[in-house]
Scaffold this motif. Structure first.
Motif, PDB file in Angstrom:
ATOM      1  N   ARG A 299      15.737 132.520  -1.797  1.00 25.55           N
ATOM      2  CA  ARG A 299      14.859 131.671  -0.981  1.00 25.55           C
ATOM      3  C   ARG A 299      15.669 130.800  -0.032  1.00 25.55           C
ATOM      4  N   ASP A 300      16.763 130.253  -0.546  1.00 23.87           N
ATOM      5  CA  ASP A 300      17.616 129.429   0.305  1.00 23.87           C
ATOM      6  C   ASP A 300      18.231 130.255   1.424  1.00 23.87           C
ATOM      7  N   ASP A 303      15.655 130.809   4.038  1.00 22.47           N
ATOM      8  CA  ASP A 303      15.431 129.577   4.791  1.00 22.47           C
ATOM      9  C   ASP A 303      16.576 129.315   5.768  1.00 22.47           C
ATOM     10  N   ARG A 304      17.810 129.658   5.378  1.00 22.34           N
ATOM     11  CA  ARG A 304      18.926 129.508   6.311  1.00 22.34           C
ATOM     12  C   ARG A 304      18.744 130.402   7.528  1.00 22.34           C
ATOM     13  N   MET A 306      15.867 131.256   8.751  1.00 26.83           N
ATOM     14  CA  MET A 306      14.830 130.607   9.563  1.00 26.83           C
ATOM     15  C   MET A 306      15.432 129.490  10.424  1.00 26.83           C
ATOM     16  N   VAL A 307      16.333 128.722   9.838  1.00 23.26           N
ATOM     17  CA  VAL A 307      16.971 127.624  10.581  1.00 23.26           C
ATOM     18  C   VAL A 307      17.821 128.176  11.715  1.00 23.26           C
ATOM     19  N   ILE A 355       7.833 130.583  13.190  1.00 27.85           N
ATOM     20  CA  ILE A 355       8.952 130.405  12.257  1.00 27.85           C
ATOM     21  C   ILE A 355       8.657 129.258  11.293  1.00 27.85           C
ATOM     22  N   THR A 356       8.133 128.155  11.836  1.00 28.70           N
ATOM     23  CA  THR A 356       7.790 127.002  10.985  1.00 28.70           C
ATOM     24  C   THR A 356       6.724 127.382   9.962  1.00 28.70           C
ATOM     25  N   THR A 358       6.172 130.360   8.798  1.00 31.00           N
ATOM     26  CA  THR A 358       6.764 131.289   7.837  1.00 31.00           C
ATOM     27  C   THR A 358       7.507 130.543   6.746  1.00 31.00           C
ATOM     28  N   ARG A 359       8.209 129.473   7.099  1.00 34.47           N
ATOM     29  CA  ARG A 359       8.901 128.676   6.082  1.00 34.47           C
ATOM     30  C   ARG A 359       7.909 128.103   5.081  1.00 34.47           C
ATOM     31  N   LYS A 360       6.758 127.642   5.568  1.00 34.02           N
ATOM     32  CA  LYS A 360       5.737 127.101   4.668  1.00 34.02           C
ATOM     33  C   LYS A 360       5.146 128.203   3.791  1.00 34.02           C
ATOM     34  N   GLU A 363       7.567 129.090   1.009  1.00 35.26           N
ATOM     35  CA  GLU A 363       7.516 128.028  -0.002  1.00 35.26           C
ATOM     36  C   GLU A 363       6.285 128.174  -0.887  1.00 35.26           C
TER      37      GLU A 363
END
Length: 385
Positions: A299-300, A303-304, A306-307, A355-356, A358-360, A363
């Motif tokens: 998951r991390d 998320d990286r 995505m950033v 992208i924002t 997708t992060r949600k 999670e």
């Protein structure tokens, strides 16, 4: 050497903690010192580093710490230090109960007993309520230090019982200077790593010292820039998921092997030897913990990615709007300029929103492959094919 030397970009926070350590060293804990602290700040701002520096100062009895105590705190072996960190998605109520129980012990060699909870935002409400009871009536010589991205990540009753210290995002130059000095890397490499990590200290360290991590990041950006159609988006989603998996394995595989070897050695099993049936349950517990850590690492890793994609589309948007801001991904400026000419600012903003979202979704336990595909389809539609 001071315990504060390896912290960067946080003069106000360092001043607050150092003043508290100075008061305790002088025997006056009535003004700057409190028994419950909360360190908040964005990822990579150095929350944990600051917490452990403060712990070293308190345990040493001097505002700048000493070498022996600093080494014990760094190794997590100081008898009056207890740390709760998790490689899993949540901190369980049993882990919090065990820490609260140990907080009632008197310090053995130092003036205080220091309890640190990293990623306190990973506690559920039931675990937070167990901690709340300890914060309401802490033993006189116990100091709690909690770390979380934001005060809002903790329940209101805990927030009302801690002194909050907020960290800010350090500048790229500050992070680059720290990485170059601490990790002994070239100044240009450190500057690029700090810029691409967007001042995230831990990620800047990894990019500066690990060529494979830099290569995976470059492949992420090139994959996103190569999307021209919906079919490209589907293929790119699989590629990014594989890159996240490789990144997670790179972090966990070596550590898993070291933990298993250490566990076997502590159980008295020779390398390559057969594990007795009576000891297999302990190894299974270790393997289950490692699987949970692998899930969090994946998951991390996603998320990286995505950033990194947000930094790419941020650069594209800056060029489309004609803003004179420096690019995060300056090493591929030509490709970024070409991408900015293939879409409009409105389309780029839609991709950033995707992208924002997708992060949600990730999670919220949406399947990563589906979430990535939906995001990249939006990016494909924002490109003039």
């Amino acid at each position: 050497m001071s315990v504060w030397d390896d912290l960067t970009g946080q003069p106000d926070a360092i001043a607050a903690f150092r003043a508290a350590a100075q008061q305790t060293a002088d025997g006056d804990a009535s003004r700057a010192m409190t028994h419950s602290w909360l360190v908040t700040g964005p990822p990579g701002s150095g929350r944990s580093n600051l917490a452990f520096a403060f712990a070293a100062a308190l345990l040493s009895g001097t505002p700048d710490g000493d070498d022996v105590t600093s080494k014990q705190v760094a190794a997590r072996t100081h008898p009056d230090l207890a740390v709760l960190s998790t490689e899993r998605v949540i901190i369980t109520i049993d882990e919090v109960r065990a820490l609260v129980k140990s907080s009632n012990y008197s310090p053995s060699v130092a003036r205080y007993r220091v309890m640190i909870i990293e990623d306190a935002d990973r506690m559920r409400e039931s675990a937070s309520n167990v901690l709340l009871k300890a914060l309401e009536e802490p033993p006189p010589r116990t100091v709690w230090i909690l770390c979380a991205p934001s005060e809002a990540d903790l329940i209101p009753t805990i927030r009302s019982r801690v002194r909050s210290v907020r960290l800010r995002v350090p500048s790229v130059d500050d992070v680059a200077s720290l990485i170059a000095r601490r990790d002994h890397v070239d100044a240009d490499v450190a500057q690029r790593a700090a810029r691409e990590a967007q001042s995230h200290i831990g990620m800047a360290h990894r990019l500066a010292t690990n060529a494979e991590a830099r290569d995976r990041r470059d492949r992420t950006l090139s994959t996103a820039l190569g999307i021209r159609s919906v079919s490209d988006a589907v293929v790119a989603a699989a590629t990014l998921l594989a890159l996240a998996g490789d990144d997670a394995k790179a972090i966990t595989t070596e550590r898993d092997a070291e933990e298993r070897e250490s566990a076997l050695r502590s159980l008295g099993v020779a390398p390559g030897g057969t594990v007795p049936p009576a000891l297999r349950a302990q190894l299974r517990t270790l393997e289950e913990d490692q699987k949970r850590r692998a899930t969090r690492s994946l998951r991390d890793g996603i998320d990286r990615i995505m950033v990194d994609l947000l930094s790419l589309y941020r650069d594209i948007l800056m060029l489309q709007l004609g803003v004179g801001s420096s690019l995060v991904n300056a090493h591929i400026e030509r490709e970024v300029r070409a991408a900015s000419a293939e879409s409009t600012a409105e389309q780029t903003l839609a991709t950033i929103d995707a992208i924002t979202l997708t992060r949600k979704r990730i999670e919220g336990n949406v399947a990563p492959a589906l979430a990535l595909e939906a995001m990249l389809v939006t990016a494909a539609r924002g490109t003039r094919g």
